[in-house]
Design a protein around this motif. Sequence first.
Motif, short mmCIF file in Angstrom:
data_model
loop_
_atom_site.label_atom_id
_atom_site.label_comp_id
_atom_site.label_asym_id
_atom_site.label_seq_id
_atom_site.Cartn_x
_atom_site.Cartn_y
_atom_site.Cartn_z
N SER A 64 -9.50 -2.93 -6.66
CA SER A 64 -10.06 -4.16 -5.75
C SER A 64 -8.85 -5.03 -5.47
O SER A 64 -8.64 -5.64 -4.40
CB SER A 64 -11.13 -4.73 -6.69
N SER A 65 -7.87 -5.17 -6.50
CA SER A 65 -6.60 -6.09 -6.25
C SER A 65 -5.79 -5.33 -5.12
O SER A 65 -5.35 -6.13 -4.01
CB SER A 65 -5.81 -6.46 -7.31
N LEU A 66 -5.63 -3.98 -5.02
CA LEU A 66 -5.00 -3.46 -4.04
C LEU A 66 -5.64 -3.63 -2.60
O LEU A 66 -5.15 -4.00 -1.59
CB LEU A 66 -4.77 -2.13 -4.23
N HIS A 67 -6.96 -3.29 -2.91
CA HIS A 67 -7.85 -3.57 -1.53
C HIS A 67 -7.87 -4.99 -1.00
O HIS A 67 -7.72 -4.91 0.49
CB HIS A 67 -9.49 -2.91 -1.83
N ALA A 68 -7.89 -6.05 -1.79
CA ALA A 68 -7.86 -7.33 -1.38
C ALA A 68 -6.46 -7.65 -0.74
O ALA A 68 -6.53 -8.31 0.21
CB ALA A 68 -8.08 -8.32 -2.60
N SER A 69 -5.38 -7.14 -1.14
CA SER A 69 -4.00 -7.32 -0.84
C SER A 69 -3.80 -6.84 0.62
O SER A 69 -3.34 -7.30 1.66
CB SER A 69 -2.85 -6.88 -1.64
N ALA A 70 -4.27 -5.51 0.64
CA ALA A 70 -4.33 -4.70 2.01
C ALA A 70 -5.20 -5.45 3.28
O ALA A 70 -4.82 -5.71 4.28
CB ALA A 70 -4.78 -3.28 1.73
N THR A 71 -6.32 -5.93 2.75
CA THR A 71 -7.18 -6.43 3.63
C THR A 71 -6.45 -8.02 3.95
O THR A 71 -6.40 -8.46 5.37
CB THR A 71 -8.61 -7.09 3.04
N GLN A 72 -6.05 -8.87 3.24
CA GLN A 72 -5.41 -9.98 3.69
C GLN A 72 -4.04 -9.84 4.41
O GLN A 72 -3.90 -10.51 5.29
CB GLN A 72 -4.98 -10.86 2.16
#
Length: 171
Positions: A4-12
Amino acid sequence: MSASSLHASATQLLETWKATGVDASLREAMLAFLGSAPRGCLREHAPGHITASAVVFSHDEREVLLTLHPRVGRWIQLGGHCEEGDETVADAALREATEESGMTGLRMEAELYGAQAHPITCSLGVPTRHLDLLFRIVAPPGAVPIRSHESTDLRWWPVDALPDNADVLLR
């Protein structure tokens, strides 16, 4: 780290990227992909996954460091898969650049430099897509790259005289 932290960073990164033209279309496609793939930043996501790339420039920005990739057969930027220990995609890009270049003291710009999508048969052994998020990194003065086992060759190239089989995004 978590998926989820990787996903959130990519999305941001993609949401704040000021992309235009074809880049804007690619950004929207990648955001749609992430919207449907909560674990899409990890290699395990076989249909495709976000990867972290680093366009490494010399300290004077006259040269770019490229690797002759054994699987791809072209001169490309450094980079690779996000791993369990990476908190963000930017962390993964810096880790990959450091591992593949053998250089320390690399300075990375915080914002996204670009994005690319590549069909590839990576270490999964099946055809997939690498959805590359690219970061701009500058090496310190006097930095000497050391080729890793992941590369056939590794060298600096003048930004205005790249090899014929280079596939690197330069802005």
